[in-house]
Structures are given as structure tokens and as C-alpha cells.
Write an enzyme that holds these catalytic residues in place. Structure first.
Site, PDB file in Angstrom:
ATOM      1  N   ASP C 131       0.860  -1.324  -0.063  1.00 18.81           N
ATOM      2  CA  ASP C 131      -0.088  -0.023  -0.054  1.00 18.81           C
ATOM      3  C   ASP C 131       0.830   1.248  -0.019  1.00 18.81           C
ATOM      4  OD1 ASP C 131      -2.417  -1.440   0.141  1.00 18.81           O
ATOM      5  OD2 ASP C 131      -2.640  -1.594   2.289  1.00 18.81           O
ATOM      6  N   ARG C 278      -1.250  -8.596  -5.480  1.00 11.70           N
ATOM      7  CA  ARG C 278      -0.097  -8.843  -4.409  1.00 11.70           C
ATOM      8  C   ARG C 278       0.802  -9.969  -4.736  1.00 11.70           C
ATOM      9  NH1 ARG C 278      -2.225  -7.709   0.552  1.00 11.70           N
ATOM     10  NH2 ARG C 278       0.106  -7.812   1.204  1.00 11.70           N
TER      11      ARG C 278
END
Lengths: 345, 345, 345, 345
Positions: C131, C278
């Protein structure tokens, strides 16, 4: 072959994306369905010649489906050019209690497989060639990956060619067959495609190049490394050694770029894709084809179908005699070049 | 600059992924926020010299963010080497009622921008170089894309090198600075990285290569096209014309592969990535950086910050004097090579 | 730390492309330069709590640079929430003769690292978050890969949106910070970007969407999973469990697509990128950053710089106190949204 | 059809990578070889119904080969459900002096093409379906691209699944046929593959999942959106509207992830690939197939072979009656699932 049989497997010739996918499928199905043990022989025919092995269990093949190359290594060793080659192979197989072989390779490897079967070593073949030039199968794995990589390169080269109003010549693999040039050329929207099947006229190429510039676009010329100019000029090929003992990078591609610059007065540059075309992760298409080849090859062994090779026909995997597989090079039919030619210029 | 001002924009020097992203950002913000009109000049400084323009409206830039190259075309024309260059540019700007320019380019283009500003033509600069060798900015767009492409190639070459127990030399861009070699080498896990900042010892390279083979792996050597062997051997560079009038493809890379084969006895091959490194769609990183450069450049024009260039510092876009930007080449500090060297072999 | 010291390393929290690159750099430099031995602890803080280790030698890290995930496994275990957590860790380290730890993780993992250092366990931190919301470093590895994947998805969705004159809402990661939404939105040319930093007005979104349709193009809306509509509507987030006990896939993204369909009368669809963001091979950018973090972390251990974390500042790797690193979430400044907003519609 | 004939072309149904490649091939060959003029009809059958056209010349198709979607736009309009549909189409064709149509689409579009030919409007068909479920052709373009995208996603998800010891369920396209699930599952090394052709047992899936965890790996389950659990549970499909009026994202995939979590006690997560599967640049394979379909379709028109569709058989492009093409859905034979099943777990 009964359960418990030990099956050997090897990869020969140039490496090719999808080899590991075959090894994985052979191993998993061989163990899970047929109860075989799978023995990997290292470095092509060197492995059975020298008794160089590695066990192939479920863990060994767990993570290799998506990897290029071959975990067994490869070589161009030919047992029929080695002293007592066949005897040494038989001895190795006996020592390791291996009852049958799966040989994954191109023309040479499969040719050996064919002779060995006749000489009493039971072999099943799996066809492999980047170049797609084996006659007995619609496609071989590795080819789609090579075409994908070459197409991606052409896509990239197009924007730089346009920005500089420049011709770009892309030399791709293909000594004897222009399949990669044809497919990557079609997929990349090449303005000229040249393969080894037919000598090309530089004048004709210049015409297409000029046409393209006249339409205010930049030309991309895709040329197989084995393509030959019509007027018989001697062009050194990529990989050959020149008069100074240097290995040549860029044969017909760099020669043609120079000719185009000279004849058209337009800046022309060559790019030689070389070994980037044969490495790295296989495309989904090649992973599926290689996996299916592996699954069917181990079935063929179990059913004792030696001297045969697995092959793709339409959407089916079939078995063909090894002799047939290596009898004839599958070159690009001239009709396929003609089909593409309407898109040139 | 008041609303309604007409702003010209041009792209000079070698093409680079991200140029179109700058053009889009300049156009969209110029029109939407500042009420400017944007005029594209074609083919670098040729555009303002010859009055060769194209209007840049919202539709013209709609679909270009992800495209490599430049829709304006580029050239290496230098107005200071043309008769009455500055006067002709002033005349063109007057004719097209263009009050300020945004020049996107490398050292040469920005050098012209700096002199033109002094000579009364208000210019704002946007730095562009694949090679990342401009001193006044942390990074330039295009560099990340080049590194990405070279890394992908190294990933592919690794599997083929391992399968054949072969050394592979990858020649990447970088005449004067080794940034692409360093970053792609680090990202691809290269076993040797050679840049132009420091002459390299072939013996040292052979040592690393041998070490690698001794550990049963295959070595990848990444070499910038401008790298030079220590013993002062004359190596022709990619793009130079040889004694036979041929444009050379593969300079130090092919030379080094030959040397490695000869000295280590291990098969070594070279791949020259060439123009594939500078074309095609930019990475997300480059699209963001180029977009931000464009947005800030048009702000700089609106605020009359001429003679300045936009630049990246940390995560901020700042303005630096054009003079500073072109004063010094940003080469790779030797400490960065030393940092990487612990991973060699 | 003298040569011969045994250093432990672990990866905590959510997985992230680049973790393996850190492990490789730590291991290679630790062994080759500092003469350390490297011990991997499995599954985050569970490893040192339970004495679950794996040795990390040169071969173990040979092939992991380009692989996503972490070969050590990860977990969200917090030793400060376990009975005698700190004591058990100290006992494990003593048993395995490990004198220092490198902890690779996000806010939680680094918070534990900070407390452990104060409690007498010497730890150096390496920041990790997809993030990009850690304040003490310009960027964290994994972020560039996530942005790359999201951008590729947006590129794909654009052509389908245009062909069907349809709005597409893309929900990306980002509970508390909109960095992925902002960068992928900019890189993909999104027509609206919504992050969690500022509640958004659905009416305003509808305006941008309508504008886009009026210009005869199709809108792409990129929304961070943590974005919240202005009127305070309760929207269940991706990953939360709904009233029926089902794990929710698609929170604000699917809600917004429904609202857009309803309010604008134009067909709108949502895509939730989820875990694809991810995983997989890290980008070249992330591999370089992760490698440099690893190299510098092992230096920090050697120099006894415990309680510190490596961080990126501009182009340099620096050390910052762990306390500083976890003090504050780095959200997107509103000025960065404003910068992007001129490109909306 | 004589030179000078005007040929109309349209794209119907869901968009699909490769549509633009067909349009380019039709246009270039139509103009260059046959001397036709090519007229594009916009938005599927809406175009000929409403006279909504765009001219397709060489420049219009110059840059579209590599682009997803369709520059003509698409729709699901069926002229046989419109008042006077056939008459209106005939009127439009007469007005625009268009003598024949090429209709590119799936089952519905080709069904209309078949009826129109019988009703006196001469049409040649080009098959298009992401799902590969048309019986008369070995493959359709778009399918390889969808499989490629899904495989890339599976590759990415594998590393995150392994790092967290978690099951990941990937829902891919395929309402009525499991081709994408099968091929992407094989290519991605999925541990379970579920298609709509055969109801699946959740218990059996749990067994494979457990087996995989017991071998210390993480399972990937690929499920076609149309797959149905054996015990007849009602599962809402992706794209359907639920009781609250919300469009559902994730049907069987999210349901199955919940079931797996519940029954195995192992964390399971779903990812729904959705529209990302049908957009973006086509693979090289699809560009070649689509280009060849286009070239052969325009030949078919020139030779008056109406009521026919081009199709792939092995490596050849052939013509088959449209009636045959739409007679039967091509689902995955159960033998192909059995072939793959030996690799599960």
C-alpha cells in the site's frame, strides 16, 4: 508396462519453453496413474551414455511447469557418433533397471530414438522444436512462445520506427523454415516477411519499404535467420564464425538493413532477437500442449507403443511412427507466404 | 501567461516511452485549467524551424498515454547549427501566435532550450533520456521501461543459459552511463555488471564467470554498450560503421562473449537488446512520472518560469534552471557498482 | 557484529512481491562480505516464538529473486499478544545462537521490532507494504508491482468499455491510503480516481462519467477498497463477512457500479482485482529496491544499528529509527488528488 | 463479386480480442486484392438497421491490429426481434450500395447471419467467442488471450497462496463451456478444475484441497462461472441481479471459497477475473488466427460463398455452412477433464 516399471526421460537438442512442463506431466501421471518410477537422465543422450541421472518425484517437478529451459539440462550428443554408444546406453538402463525411455527433442534426438528402438531400446518420442519444422505434428511447443516474444519485440519496435521515420529489420530464428517469421510477422503487422523457403529480391523489399514510407508510416521487415537474397550473395549467418574468428551476431538481418539504407536512402536499423526467443516462461498455449504431450507419452509407454511419437492433429493428441516424424522437414508452404503478402507495404 | 495563450510543444532527440504521456498531460491541463491552446511542432526543432505543426486538442491526445514513441515525431536537428535558426524559430512562433514553448528532450534539446530562452524565446524544459544520465533529476521517464525490458530479457536468457551450461552476455544501452546495466543487472540477478564509468578487467570477469560455473550455475553478464576493457582494446560500438561500411550490431558485448569462450573454454553467447529497449508501451512508473512532468511543465509556462526544467526530487516535482540540468552528465557513482558487486559470481 | 555471527531473518504480515529479493540480498551479502550465517525463521513472528527455522545458504536463495511471495512463509502473529512472547523469542534465539534479527514487514511487524529492540532483542527493520503507506520511506517494494498489475488491468478494461459504451469501476487495494488507486489511475488514464483520504460525492462521480460519455468515450473509475461515499452510506468492504456469513468480494466498487447504472442509466460493471495485485514476479523497480534494502539491512546489523529501519530517500538508502517509521500512516496528500483531477472526465 | 463491390462488415455480441485484426485483414485485402470498398457498420446489427456506418480505408485500420475491442463498437441487437428488421437492413444496404455483409460474432450473430442469407441478404460469417464454444471450428480467436490472462493471474495467485498457506479459488469465464477453465487450469497448474459440463462434488474438491495442503503446498481451484455444485445448491452467477437489485460479482467462485473455508478449516479466498479476460491486446496466436479469418472471409465474399463461415481445422482455414456452425454448442468432452484430473491435488 506393468506398475513399478522404471521409465527414463531425457531432453535433447536446443532448449525450448515447455520442456519442464512435459517432464512434470510425465512424472505426475507416471507415478499417480501407472505406478511407474521416473528417472531423469541429464544432458540429453549424455545421461544414458554416462549413467548421469536424477530421480524425478512429485516434489522435484512441483514448481517447474512455468519455467523455461529444462531441469535435466540438454546437449547435442549423439550416441551413434560415440564408441559403443548403443551398448553403453543398454548397460546404463540395465544398471538403473530402466525398462523404457521417453526422449523429448527435435529431429536429431528423435532420429536417435527411432534407431534405438530398432536396436532394441524401447523409446517413445515427444517432439520439440522452437522452429515448428517437424512434419508429423500440427505444432510443437516452444513455437508459440517464440512467436509471442518476437511479436512483443515488433510491437515495441514499431513505435520507435514511426517516431524516427526509420525502417527496422527484425531477424528471428528459423534456419530452414520460416514459421516464426511468418507468424510473428503476421501478428506484429510486419510490412515485409522473409523466410528461407524462397530467395528474396532486395528490389522487391525496397519497393514495399518505399510504399510504406510513401503512406507516411515506417516499415518493419521480419526476416528469418536462414533467408537468402536472390542474387546469391554470401551472407554469414548468426552464430557462424567469421574470418576473424568472431562469432557472428546478425547475418541476413544486419546485411539487409545496410542494403536498405544504401538503396532507399532511408535510415534502417537491424535488431537480432537471438536467444531471447527460446528462454523464459512458456505461453499458456505451450504449457497446455507440452502437458498434454507428456500425459500421452507416458500412456504410450504404458501401452508399449514404442517407436512412436506423440503429435498434435487438430485438437487431438495422436501417435505417429518416429520414422514418419523425422522423414521430412515441415517448411512454410509458399501459399502461406502469398496469403500474408497481401498485407505487405 | 493569460488564458488564450498559444503554447507550442515539441519532442527532440531519441524516442523514449512516456513522450506521449507528457504531450497528453500538457494538452489536457493546458486546455482545461489554463485555457491555453496547444500547438504541436513536428520532428523536434525542425517543427519550429520549418513551421511544421499539428494542433493538439483533447481528441488528438485521447488514446496516446499508453503508446510508446511520440505522435509529433522527433529529430536531432539543432537550430544553432542551421542558418538563421533562431530567427526562423521566432518567425514561426510569431506566425502561429505561439508565445511559449515546452521542449521535451535530453541534453541536446534542453541545451538548445536554454540558449533560446537567453535569446528571447521563452522555453520550459522537460527532461527525457532512456539512459537516466541527466544530473538535475532523480529519474527520467523511459528509464524504468528500458530497465523493465532488459530485465525481462535477462529472465528469459537465464533459463536457456542454465539448460546449456553456457555464459550469456547481454549488451544494453548506455554509452556514457551504466544506469540501465546496473538496474537491469540487479533486477535480473546478473553475475557480472559492467558500465562505462570504469574500465573493466577481462580477467576479473573470467573469475566471476568461473566461480559461477563452479557453483553449477550459468553466468549472465550485463554490459553497457559504452563499457571499455581495461587493456585499452579498441572495440567498435553498436551503431558505428565498420571498415567495410557496415553498421555494427553488437560491440563490446559480442567481443566479450568471444573473449570469454576463448579464455574460459566455456561456450559463451551474446545478445544485443538494441532498439527493443526504447519502444513500446511505458511502464506504469514512467507513465506516472511523464504525466506529472507534463502537468507541472504547463504550470511552469503559465507562471512564466522560463529557462526552467521540471525535475523529480524524491517524490516531488520541482523546477530547476535549464543551465543546471545540462551542466553535468549523471554517471553511476562507483559506490553503486561496489554495492552491486557483492552479488556477483 | 563480528564475522561468524548468526543473524535471523523473518517476513511478517501480508505477502508482497520483493520479499524473496530481500532474503537473497541479506543472505548473499551476509555470507560473502560479513561472514555471517543466516537463519530463516518461518511464518513471521511464529518462527522465533516456536523455533521454526530453515537455514539460508547460497543455494537456498539462488533462484528466488524473481519469485513473488516469501519462501519463509508469513503470518500475522504478534508476540506481544502471546503468553511469554518475548521470553520465548529470547529463548529461541539463544538456542539457535542467533544474535540479531532482520524483520521484514509492515506497520505491525515493525512495531514489534521496535518494542523487541527496547526489550533487549536487537532488530533491524525492512519496510514492506503493497500500500506504500509507511511514512519514513519514499517508497516500499511491492507497491510498483501492484500498480503495474492494476495498470495492465485498466489497459485491458478500457478496450472492452469502449466497445460496449459501458462504465467500468476497478476496485484496487488500499484500506487507509489511496496510493495504488492514484498511481494506477494516473498510469491507466482513469477518468475518476477515488481514495480513502476524502469521502467522495457520487453526484460528482456521475458528472465525470457523463462528461466522458458525452465526449463519446467510455469512463474507467478507479476506486480504492477503503474509499467511502460522502453521504455516509454503509458499504461492506472486500474481505469483510456479511450478514449471511459470506466473505464479501467487492465492496465500494460493486456498490458504486450499481449506483452509476441507476443514476446515469448507462450500463456499469465492477471488477475487483483482489489478490492478483500482490502476487507474482516483482517488477524490475521492486527487485532493485528490495535488493538494496536487503544489502543495507545486513550492513546495519553488522554495524550494530539496531532499532533502525532502512528506507528510501530520493535515490539513497538511509537508516531511520523504527519508532519514526511506524508513528504515522502515509496517506495521499489531497494536493496529489487535485493534481490528478485535472485529467478526469 | 466484381471489383468495386461495396462490402459491409460488422461486429456483434460481446467484445473479444482479435476483432480489430479481422477488420484490418478484411479491409486491406478487400481493397488491395479485390478492389472492393469496405463499409463498417457500427454497434453490431444496429448499424445496418439504422444506417450507422463508418468508412474503412487503409488509414482507418492502420493501427488497430494489436488493439483489443472493436473500433466498430458492438451490441446484442437482433434484427429478428425488431419491427421490420430484415426490411430495414435491406433498405440500408441498398442506400449504401452495399452488396454483401461480413458478420463477425458468436452464436447469436451467426444465427442472424444464417437467417438473413436465407432471407436474401448475402452474408459470410466469422466466428468469434472468448469461450471457444462454437462447434464448427477448432478454435476461435479471443480464447487464447483469455486463457493467457487467466494463466498469468493463476501464476500470480500461486505465490500469495503459498506464502499464506491459503486456498485460492479463481472464477473464470464460461457459462456453458469450461474451455477457459480447462486450458488456464492446465497452464497454471491448477489443483482442481471445475467446468459447467458436469456437476461437481464439494466433498471431492475438499479432498483434493486437503491432499494439496498435506503435501505442504497451497491449492489453486479454477472454476468456470457456469459450474454447478452436485447437490443442486442455487448459486447466483456473476452478472445476475440479486434480491436487493445488486449486480452480483462472483457466483460459484465466492460460494466455493466460503464452503472450503467452512469445511476444511483452511483460509480460502476467491478472485473473480471478470472483464479483464476479454480486453486488451490479443496474443500473437489470436492475431494470426483473426487475421487469417479476415483474409479468408473477404475471399469467400468475392467468390460468392454466402451462408458460409470461415473456420479453423488443424492448420487450415476452411468454409463451413453457417447452419452447421450454430447448430451445436461445443462443450468440453468429459475425456478432457479426465485427462487433466490426473494432475489434481
Amino acid at each position: 508396462m506393468p506398475a513399478g516399471t522404471r521409465i527414463g526421460v531425457l531432453t535433447g537438442g536446443g532448449d525450448c519453453p515447455g520442456l519442464n512442463a512435459v517432464l512434470r506431466a510425465v512424472t505426475r501421471k507416471g507415478i499417480a496413474v501407472h505406478g511407474h518410477e521416473i528417472v531423469g537422465f541429464r544432458s540429453g543422450w549424455q545421461g544414458p551414455l554416462e549413467g548421469n541421472t536424477m530421480p524425478l518425484g512429485l516434489d522435484a517437478v512441483e514448481d517447474i511447469l512455468a519455467r523455461g529451459g529444462t531441469i535435466l539440462g540438454s546437449s547435442r550428443t549423439n550416441p551413434y557418433k560415440e564408441t559403443d554408444g548403443v551398448e553403453r546406453i543398454k548397460r546404463t538402463l540395465a544398471e538403473h533397471e530402466v525398462d523404457a525411455l521417453i526422449a523429448i527433442g527435435g529431429e536429431d534426438t528423435l532420429g536417435v530414438a527411432e534407431r534405438l528402438t530398432q536396436d532394441g531400446v524401447p523409446v517413445v518420442g515427444v517432439p520439440k522444436t522452437i522452429d515448428n519444422d517437424l512434419d508429423a505434428t500440427d505444432y510443437t511447443f516452444g513455437f508459440d512462445t517464440a512467436v509471442h516474444i518476437a511479436t512483443e519485440a515488433i510491437d515495441r519496435l514499431r513505435t520507435t520506427a514511426e517516431s524516427h521515420h526509420r525502417a527496422l529489420v527484425v531477424e528471428v530464428m528459423g534456419r530452414h523454415a520460416g514459421w516464426i517469421a511468418l507468424h510473428a510477422g503476421l501478428a506484429g503487422g510486419a510490412n515485409v516477411i522473409l523466410g528461407p523457403e524462397k530467395r528474396f529480391s532486395v528490389d522487391q523489399v525496397c519497393d514495399w519499404v518505399q510504399q510504406r514510407f510513401e503512406r507516411q508510416y515506417a516499415p518493419i521487415i521480419v526476416v528469418a535467420e536462414g533467408a537468402i537474397p536472390q542474387d546469391g550473395e554470401e551472407v554469414l549467418q548468426t552464430g557462424e564464425t567469421d574470418a576473424f574468428g568472431h562469432v557472428r551476431l546478425g547475418g541476413v538481418g544486419t546485411w539487409l538493413a545496410d542494403e536498405l539504407s544504401r538503396r532507399t536512402g532511408k535510415e534502417s536499423r537491424a535488431v537480432v532477437l537471438g536467444h531471447t526467443q527460446r528462454g523464459g516462461t512458456p505461453t499458456a498455449y505451450d504449457r497446455v500442449l507440452a502437458t498434454r504431450f507428456g500425459l500421452h507419452a507416458v500412456d504410450a509407454v504404458s501401452e508399449g507403443a514404442f517407436g512412436k511419437m506423440v503429435a498434435l492433429r487438430g485438437t487431438d493428441i495422436v501417435r505417429v511412427p518416429l520414422a514418419e516424424a523425422t522423414a521430412k522437414l515441415k517448411t512454410v508452404p509458399l501459399s502461406r507466404y502469398a496469403e500474408a503478402e497481401v498485407l505487405f507495404g
